[in-house]
Write a protein that holds these residues in place. Structure first.
Motif, PDB file in Angstrom:
ATOM      1  N   UNK A  49      33.669  50.653 -36.185  1.00 40.96           N
ATOM      2  CA  UNK A  49      33.304  49.465 -36.464  1.00 40.96           C
ATOM      3  C   UNK A  49      32.564  48.739 -35.399  1.00 40.96           C
ATOM      4  N   UNK A  50      32.931  49.091 -34.112  1.00 38.46           N
ATOM      5  CA  UNK A  50      31.957  48.626 -32.876  1.00 38.46           C
ATOM      6  C   UNK A  50      30.492  49.224 -32.944  1.00 38.46           C
ATOM      7  N   UNK A  51      30.562  50.715 -33.716  1.00 34.91           N
ATOM      8  CA  UNK A  51      29.226  51.111 -33.734  1.00 34.91           C
ATOM      9  C   UNK A  51      28.333  50.439 -34.648  1.00 34.91           C
ATOM     10  N   UNK A  52      29.124  50.136 -35.865  1.00 34.49           N
ATOM     11  CA  UNK A  52      28.437  49.548 -36.900  1.00 34.49           C
ATOM     12  C   UNK A  52      27.826  48.014 -36.488  1.00 34.49           C
ATOM     13  N   UNK A  53      28.702  47.331 -35.749  1.00 31.04           N
ATOM     14  CA  UNK A  53      28.121  46.019 -35.403  1.00 31.04           C
ATOM     15  C   UNK A  53      26.887  46.352 -34.303  1.00 31.04           C
ATOM     16  N   UNK A  54      27.245  47.184 -33.655  1.00 32.18           N
ATOM     17  CA  UNK A  54      25.622  47.577 -32.710  1.00 32.18           C
ATOM     18  C   UNK A  54      24.568  47.781 -33.486  1.00 32.18           C
ATOM     19  N   UNK A  55      24.821  48.703 -34.692  1.00 30.57           N
ATOM     20  CA  UNK A  55      23.926  49.057 -35.558  1.00 30.57           C
ATOM     21  C   UNK A  55      23.321  47.877 -36.348  1.00 30.57           C
ATOM     22  N   UNK A  56      24.249  46.833 -36.646  1.00 27.12           N
ATOM     23  CA  UNK A  56      23.763  45.673 -37.249  1.00 27.12           C
ATOM     24  C   UNK A  56      23.079  44.740 -36.194  1.00 27.12           C
ATOM     25  N   UNK A  57      23.272  44.733 -35.089  1.00 27.34           N
ATOM     26  CA  UNK A  57      22.417  44.128 -33.828  1.00 27.34           C
ATOM     27  C   UNK A  57      20.979  44.486 -33.883  1.00 27.34           C
ATOM     28  N   UNK A  58      21.087  46.011 -34.027  1.00 22.85           N
ATOM     29  CA  UNK A  58      19.645  46.713 -33.638  1.00 22.85           C
ATOM     30  C   UNK A  58      18.997  46.291 -34.919  1.00 22.85           C
ATOM     31  N   UNK A  59      19.395  46.239 -36.195  1.00 20.06           N
ATOM     32  CA  UNK A  59      18.400  46.110 -37.397  1.00 20.06           C
ATOM     33  C   UNK A  59      18.410  44.425 -37.662  1.00 20.06           C
ATOM     34  N   UNK A  60      19.002  43.738 -36.690  1.00 20.41           N
ATOM     35  CA  UNK A  60      18.771  42.116 -37.030  1.00 20.41           C
ATOM     36  C   UNK A  60      19.634  41.479 -37.995  1.00 20.41           C
ATOM     37  N   UNK A  61      20.666  42.157 -38.480  1.00 17.23           N
ATOM     38  CA  UNK A  61      21.553  41.769 -39.639  1.00 17.23           C
ATOM     39  C   UNK A  61      22.287  40.753 -39.252  1.00 17.23           C
ATOM     40  N   UNK A  62      22.632  39.699 -39.774  1.00 20.90           N
ATOM     41  CA  UNK A  62      23.108  38.110 -39.341  1.00 20.90           C
ATOM     42  C   UNK A  62      24.070  37.989 -40.547  1.00 20.90           C
ATOM     43  N   UNK A  63      25.082  37.280 -40.224  1.00 16.89           N
ATOM     44  CA  UNK A  63      26.153  36.951 -41.151  1.00 16.89           C
ATOM     45  C   UNK A  63      25.423  35.914 -42.421  1.00 16.89           C
ATOM     46  N   UNK A  64      25.532  36.422 -43.625  1.00 16.38           N
ATOM     47  CA  UNK A  64      24.925  35.892 -44.780  1.00 16.38           C
ATOM     48  C   UNK A  64      25.672  34.708 -45.050  1.00 16.38           C
TER      49      UNK A  64
END
Length: 300
Positions: A49-64
């Motif tokens: 989960x921590x990795x996926x959160x970092x991945x989301x940050x890398x791709x600029x994914x925000x809370x929709x």
């Protein structure tokens, strides 16, 4: 040097993604021999989960900004992910890796069946025939009524049902909702479930081997998630999707090398039938999509 095509790149990414997921299963099966399920699943879930959160940050994914419909669908998908994780990993601890992986190859067939039954999607006689033949292949693998059939074969089939529910739900989530956000929601849900499950177990002390295997399983599943996100952006689905069946090849190799398991002839025949009917089903679905696009284009 000639650059590789988008379809070739997509096929390579899909193959590597399947390798990563199978390596995750292998490491999980190894560490599951000495540690309880809840403990391993929780620790892996925290790392993933921590990795996926970092991945989301890398791709600029925000809370929709989720609609009520999407909120419910994501909750259902997360529930399905929890059910799939529990039954799949319990079966994994007690079944040969290749046998369980072969059952999972039924997903294109079960998703097509579910789409026809619940979403009233049109399915022609060819795909209905492929589904029936594929289920016959499944029976060769689980062998109901035979000596090798047990509760964990049923667990594997229940896991297939949960994964089918998960994939059907994804089809109804709005395209505006980032796929990585949906994955994070599922990962966190599984981690919470694992934490609750862990309270009912006696956690064991861990040595370097156990930490290394849990770290490896978290790394491999994260790599699998990352590559699966990239796959969605590369190549044509009809070309790339069949390469998901390379997961069975990886499972056969790793099952034999790591655990000394090799499926019997009936299991191999059943797996071959499932793969053949699954590839045919995906090919027919691609044909139907192309035909619909041509009709829509002509209507414009």
């Amino acid at each position: 040097m000639q650059a590789i095509s988008e379809n070739t790149r997509g096929a390579l990414l899909m193959t590597l993604s399947m390798a990563a997921f199978t390596l995750n299963d292998t490491c999980f099966k190894l560490v599951g021999k000495t540690l309880p399920l809840g403990q391993v699943l929780f620790l892996r879930g925290v790392m993933a989960s921590l990795f996926l959160l970092m991945l989301a940050r890398f791709f600029g994914v925000r809370w929709p900004d989720l609609s009520r419909k999407d909120t419910v669908l994501i909750a259902v998908r997360s529930f399905a992910e929890v059910g799939a994780a529990f039954f799949l990993l319990t079966a994994l601890m007690n079944m040969p890796l290749a046998n369980l992986t072969a059952l999972l190859q039924m997903l294109p067939l079960t998703v097509t069946l579910g789409s026809a039954l619940f979403f009233r999607e049109a399915v022609g006689w060819r795909r209905w025939g492929a589904i029936v033949v594929g289920f016959c292949g499944m029976l060769l693998i689980v062998k109901p009524g035979a000596e090798g059939f047990n509760l964990f074969s049923v667990y594997g089939l229940i896991a297939v049902a949960f994964v089918t529910l998960r994939d059907l739900t994804v089809r109804r989530i709005s395209a505006s909702v980032p796929s990585l956000f949906v994955t994070i929601a599922a990962s966190v849900s599984v981690t919470i479930f694992a934490g609750i499950l862990g309270t009912q177990e006696d956690w064991l002390a861990m040595g370097g081997r156990e930490w290394a295997l849990i770290g490896a399983t978290a790394a491999f599943i994260c790599v699998g998630y990352f590559l699966s996100v990239l796959v969605m952006r590369v190549g044509e689905v009809s070309h790339v999707a069949p390469f998901r069946y390379t997961g069975l090849v990886w499972a056969l190799i790793l099952g034999f090398v790591v655990f000394g398991d090799w499926p019997g002839n009936l299991t191999l025949i059943g797996a071959a039938i499932i793969v053949a009917t699954g590839v045919f089903t995906m090919w027919r679905e691609a044909q139907v999509r192309r035909r619909l696009r041509k009709i829509q284009a002509a209507g414009l």
